[in-house]
Design a protein around this motif. Structure first.
Motif, mmCIF file in Angstrom:
data_model
loop_
_atom_site.group_PDB
_atom_site.id
_atom_site.type_symbol
_atom_site.label_atom_id
_atom_site.label_comp_id
_atom_site.label_asym_id
_atom_site.label_seq_id
_atom_site.Cartn_x
_atom_site.Cartn_y
_atom_site.Cartn_z
ATOM 1 N N LYS A 41 0.833 -1.212 0.000
ATOM 2 C CA LYS A 41 0.000 0.000 0.000
ATOM 3 C C LYS A 41 0.860 1.252 0.000
ATOM 4 O O LYS A 41 0.551 2.239 -0.670
ATOM 5 N N SER A 42 1.942 1.225 0.748
ATOM 6 C CA SER A 42 2.814 2.402 0.811
ATOM 7 C C SER A 42 3.482 2.686 -0.527
ATOM 8 O O SER A 42 3.899 3.816 -0.789
ATOM 9 N N LEU A 43 3.583 1.666 -1.383
ATOM 10 C CA LEU A 43 4.153 1.842 -2.715
ATOM 11 C C LEU A 43 3.102 2.211 -3.759
ATOM 12 O O LEU A 43 3.413 2.327 -4.944
ATOM 13 N N GLY A 44 1.856 2.378 -3.312
ATOM 14 C CA GLY A 44 0.789 2.776 -4.219
ATOM 15 C C GLY A 44 0.103 1.638 -4.937
ATOM 16 O O GLY A 44 -0.605 1.859 -5.926
ATOM 17 N N ILE A 45 0.283 0.417 -4.474
ATOM 18 C CA ILE A 45 -0.337 -0.746 -5.109
ATOM 19 C C ILE A 45 -1.769 -0.899 -4.604
ATOM 20 O O ILE A 45 -2.022 -0.810 -3.395
ATOM 21 N N ASP A 46 -2.695 -1.108 -5.505
ATOM 22 C CA ASP A 46 -4.093 -1.370 -5.158
ATOM 23 C C ASP A 46 -4.207 -2.819 -4.693
ATOM 24 O O ASP A 46 -4.336 -3.734 -5.511
ATOM 25 N N VAL A 47 -4.148 -3.041 -3.376
ATOM 26 C CA VAL A 47 -4.091 -4.387 -2.831
ATOM 27 C C VAL A 47 -5.343 -5.180 -3.190
ATOM 28 O O VAL A 47 -5.269 -6.343 -3.618
ATOM 29 N N ALA A 48 -6.520 -4.568 -3.031
ATOM 30 C CA ALA A 48 -7.768 -5.277 -3.351
ATOM 31 C C ALA A 48 -7.828 -5.632 -4.823
ATOM 32 O O ALA A 48 -8.245 -6.746 -5.192
ATOM 33 N N GLY A 49 -7.390 -4.724 -5.682
ATOM 34 C CA GLY A 49 -7.387 -5.007 -7.111
ATOM 35 C C GLY A 49 -6.430 -6.121 -7.483
ATOM 36 O O GLY A 49 -6.729 -6.956 -8.348
ATOM 37 N N VAL A 50 -5.273 -6.152 -6.835
ATOM 38 C CA VAL A 50 -4.303 -7.217 -7.091
ATOM 39 C C VAL A 50 -4.887 -8.562 -6.708
ATOM 40 O O VAL A 50 -4.726 -9.567 -7.421
ATOM 41 N N LYS A 51 -5.588 -8.624 -5.572
ATOM 42 C CA LYS A 51 -6.194 -9.884 -5.142
ATOM 43 C C LYS A 51 -7.264 -10.354 -6.115
ATOM 44 O O LYS A 51 -7.355 -11.547 -6.424
ATOM 45 N N VAL A 52 -8.070 -9.421 -6.606
ATOM 46 C CA VAL A 52 -9.107 -9.792 -7.575
ATOM 47 C C VAL A 52 -8.472 -10.333 -8.854
ATOM 48 O O VAL A 52 -8.909 -11.355 -9.408
ATOM 49 N N ARG A 53 -7.418 -9.663 -9.338
ATOM 50 C CA ARG A 53 -6.741 -10.136 -10.552
ATOM 51 C C ARG A 53 -6.093 -11.499 -10.317
ATOM 52 O O ARG A 53 -6.097 -12.363 -11.201
ATOM 53 N N ALA A 54 -5.542 -11.693 -9.122
ATOM 54 C CA ALA A 54 -4.936 -12.988 -8.819
ATOM 55 C C ALA A 54 -5.980 -14.091 -8.807
ATOM 56 O O ALA A 54 -5.750 -15.194 -9.323
ATOM 57 N N PHE A 55 -7.153 -13.815 -8.230
ATOM 58 C CA PHE A 55 -8.235 -14.794 -8.234
ATOM 59 C C PHE A 55 -8.683 -15.089 -9.660
ATOM 60 O O PHE A 55 -8.965 -16.245 -10.007
ATOM 61 N N PHE A 56 -8.744 -14.054 -10.503
ATOM 62 C CA PHE A 56 -9.167 -14.267 -11.895
ATOM 63 C C PHE A 56 -8.185 -15.164 -12.639
ATOM 64 O O PHE A 56 -8.585 -16.152 -13.276
ATOM 65 N N VAL A 57 -6.894 -14.824 -12.574
ATOM 66 C CA VAL A 57 -5.890 -15.607 -13.294
ATOM 67 C C VAL A 57 -5.842 -17.040 -12.758
ATOM 68 O O VAL A 57 -5.799 -18.011 -13.528
ATOM 69 N N SER A 58 -5.859 -17.172 -11.434
ATOM 70 C CA SER A 58 -5.788 -18.492 -10.824
ATOM 71 C C SER A 58 -6.992 -19.348 -11.212
ATOM 72 O O SER A 58 -6.845 -20.513 -11.603
ATOM 73 N N ALA A 59 -8.190 -18.778 -11.109
ATOM 74 C CA ALA A 59 -9.398 -19.533 -11.447
ATOM 75 C C ALA A 59 -9.457 -19.855 -12.932
ATOM 76 O O ALA A 59 -9.917 -20.935 -13.328
ATOM 77 N N ALA A 60 -9.001 -18.930 -13.784
ATOM 78 C CA ALA A 60 -9.021 -19.178 -15.229
ATOM 79 C C ALA A 60 -8.107 -20.347 -15.600
ATOM 80 O O ALA A 60 -8.488 -21.233 -16.374
ATOM 81 N N ILE A 61 -6.897 -20.365 -15.041
ATOM 82 C CA ILE A 61 -5.973 -21.466 -15.329
ATOM 83 C C ILE A 61 -6.536 -22.781 -14.809
ATOM 84 O O ILE A 61 -6.478 -23.819 -15.488
ATOM 85 N N THR A 62 -7.098 -22.759 -13.595
ATOM 86 C CA THR A 62 -7.690 -23.967 -13.039
ATOM 87 C C THR A 62 -8.903 -24.406 -13.853
ATOM 88 O O THR A 62 -9.145 -25.611 -14.014
ATOM 89 N N GLY A 63 -9.663 -23.454 -14.381
ATOM 90 C CA GLY A 63 -10.789 -23.799 -15.245
ATOM 91 C C GLY A 63 -10.347 -24.481 -16.520
ATOM 92 O O GLY A 63 -10.993 -25.428 -16.996
ATOM 93 N N VAL A 64 -9.238 -24.029 -17.106
ATOM 94 C CA VAL A 64 -8.685 -24.701 -18.287
ATOM 95 C C VAL A 64 -8.276 -26.130 -17.929
ATOM 96 O O VAL A 64 -8.524 -27.078 -18.695
ATOM 97 N N ALA A 65 -7.652 -26.287 -16.754
ATOM 98 C CA ALA A 65 -7.283 -27.640 -16.302
ATOM 99 C C ALA A 65 -8.525 -28.516 -16.145
ATOM 100 O O ALA A 65 -8.516 -29.698 -16.509
ATOM 101 N N GLY A 66 -9.608 -27.938 -15.621
ATOM 102 C CA GLY A 66 -10.852 -28.688 -15.482
ATOM 103 C C GLY A 66 -11.435 -29.081 -16.827
ATOM 104 O O GLY A 66 -11.953 -30.202 -16.991
ATOM 105 N N GLY A 67 -11.342 -28.170 -17.813
ATOM 106 C CA GLY A 67 -11.831 -28.497 -19.147
ATOM 107 C C GLY A 67 -11.071 -29.649 -19.777
ATOM 108 O O GLY A 67 -11.654 -30.514 -20.440
#
Length: 358
Positions: free
Chosen positions: A209-235
């Motif tokens: 946060k002190s470096l100006g990083i949007d912590v909540a946004g980073v977590k949402v993007r991490a969930f998106f990338v992680s779930a997308a890759i896992t979804g491909v594995a499920g497919g």
């Protein structure tokens, strides 16, 4: 001991800066490409299953190992990807379109979950993701017209431009190509600004946060990338299972994915690969234990849960860097022998995200 002499700044972000590491990775890829010439179709199917779990492990690694967000419900994204893949193929969507869509739909649901739990940490985040997995399993069972409910859903064969992939080597090469693409994509992600912000959030949210990083946004993007890759594995996994049921993607499957990244080594792509190898051999180990143990213990229904939890706890306590960390220690021992120092790795332990100072 090998010392890397860097002459350009680009070497700091090279995927494989060590020439010896490039040789090892190249040999692994060559062996993987040549395997269909020497092994049976059954073994190729087992390798394809290993590839699916390796992709799912990389997906969870993005969330847990690189961003520090604990998830006990990642089997839900595996199930979402599998059911989406089967449903799209049954409606005439081509495989090359259905697989990315399965990943995107799983990623969108993952982003929604990440937005809802972006303020949670540690135990509360684990419970929230576990509840999501239970709800997802119930929804899949209740959505009979789409998923077939508890009766299950048959998965169509992989078809490329009218040609069915019925041979084991065809499926294996397709899955291997997807795995190599995912590894390349995640490696590029982690050396860019988005990946570095995930690592910053993992190490200290306050500093991020002190470096100006949007912590909540980073977590949402991490969930998106992680779930997308896992979804491909499920497919991809859906085509190996041939028939889907909600019980396939239960808590035990989530524990299997968690076991994979913790045992393999948190914070590295190689750790997910090592973990997938370990999980692939784990059923054989459990079967061997059932023969040795007394029948009163071997016949218990929760033996797998007990073993998974015990293995995770033992690795966190005694080997936080996992199997990949042990390989690094062995490699360093060989390179520096007889000057190896026992205390070399004391300050390099990694732990799961908890309620410590953020």
């Amino acid at each position: 001991m090998r010392v890397l002499f860097k002459t350009t700044y680009n070497q700091d972000i090279d995927h494989l800066a060590d020439p010896a590491e490039r040789i090892r990775v190249g040999l692994v890829i060559l062996v993987a490409l040549a395997l269909p010439l020497f092994v049976s179709s059954y073994f190729l199917t087992e390798l394809a299953m290993f590839i699916c779990y390796a992709i799912a492990g990389i997906g969870l690694m993005v969330l847990l190992g690189f961003t520090g967000q604990v998830s006990f419900g990642h089997a839900a994204f595996l199930g979402i990807g599998a059911y989406t893949q089967a449903a799209l193929l049954m409606r005439g969507v081509p495989f090359l379109v259905a697989l990315p869509l399965a990943g995107l739909i799983a990623g969108a649901i993952g982003a929604a979950l990440g937005r809802a739990v972006s303020k949670m940490h540690g135990f509360y985040l684990a419970v929230a993701t576990l509840a999501f997995a239970i709800v997802t399993e119930s929804v899949i069972g209740a959505a009979g017209p789409i998923t077939g409910g508890h009766m299950g859903l048959q998965v169509p064969l992989i078809t490329f431009f009218g040609h069915e992939f019925s041979e084991g080597w065809q499926v294996y090469y397709l899955y291997l190509a997807v795995l190599l693409f995912i590894i390349w994509g995640v490696a590029n992600l982690m050396r860019g600004p988005a990946g570095r912000s995930m690592i910053a959030v993992r190490d200290s949210e306050t500093s991020a946060k002190s470096l100006g990083i949007d912590v909540a946004g980073v977590k949402v993007r991490a969930f998106f990338v992680s779930a997308a890759i896992t979804g491909v594995a499920g497919g991809l996994l859906a085509h190996l299972l041939f028939y889907l049921s909600p019980e396939t993607f239960n808590l035990l499957e989530s524990l299997r994915l968690m076991l994979m990244v913790v045992v393999g080594g948190l914070g590295t792509i190689s750790g997910a690969i090592f973990g997938a190898i370990f999980v692939s051999f784990l059923p054989n180990l459990i079967d061997a234990l059932r023969v040795i143990l007394p029948s009163a213990i071997a016949d218990q229904a929760g033996l797998e849960y007990l073993l998974f939890g015990a293995i995770i706890a033992l690795f966190i306590i005694f080997e936080p860097q996992g199997i990949y960390g042990r390989w690094l220690k062995l490699r360093l021992f060989i390179e520096t022998y007889p000057y190896y120092r026992r205390a070399t790795f004391i300050r390099q332990k990694r732990y799961l995200k908890s309620e410590r100072f953020r």
